[in-house]
Design a protein around this motif. Structure first.
Motif: not given
Length: 123
Positions: A78-86
């Protein structure tokens, strides 16, 4: 995901995005350069003494600490794909701060990223 976990993940993403923007500002101050044997030391020193670059590196350090706290609370899937918000933050900020182009194609890509993160966050 509880509010504290979400805060840690989003803070890590934001700090990472800020680091990229500060590094860009620092390199803009130095200008276009090529690393060669003759100029690696002078360019390296010039880059290392730029306050935006120092600030960007500091943001990276803090982002790693916050990210580790977030990972202790959230599944990496869950956390790692949130990096795409960057990518979204950087595209919008680069448009605003540096005058970079936000073409229709880039805006469509941003929309796809946002839909993907929304679907992921709901899972």
């Amino acid at each position: 995901m509880n509010p504290i976990s979400l805060f840690c993940i989003l803070a890590g993403v934001t700090l990472n995005a800020c680091a990229q923007l500060l590094l860009k500002a620092g390199t803009n101050a130095v200008g276009h350069f090529e690393f060669t044997r003759a100029n690696i030391l002078p360019i390296g020193i010039k880059l290392a003494t730029q306050w935006p670059i120092i600030g960007g590196l500091a943001c990276y350090v803090v982002s790693v600490a916050v990210w580790i706290v977030g990972l202790s609370r959230v599944d990496v899937s869950i956390a790692y794909p949130m990096l795409s918000l960057g990518y979204v933050l950087n595209a919008v900020a680069a448009w605003y701060l540096f005058g970079e182009v936000l073409s229709v194609q880039r805006l469509i890509g941003i929309g796809i990223i946002l839909v993907g993160v929304f679907v992921l966050a709901r899972s």
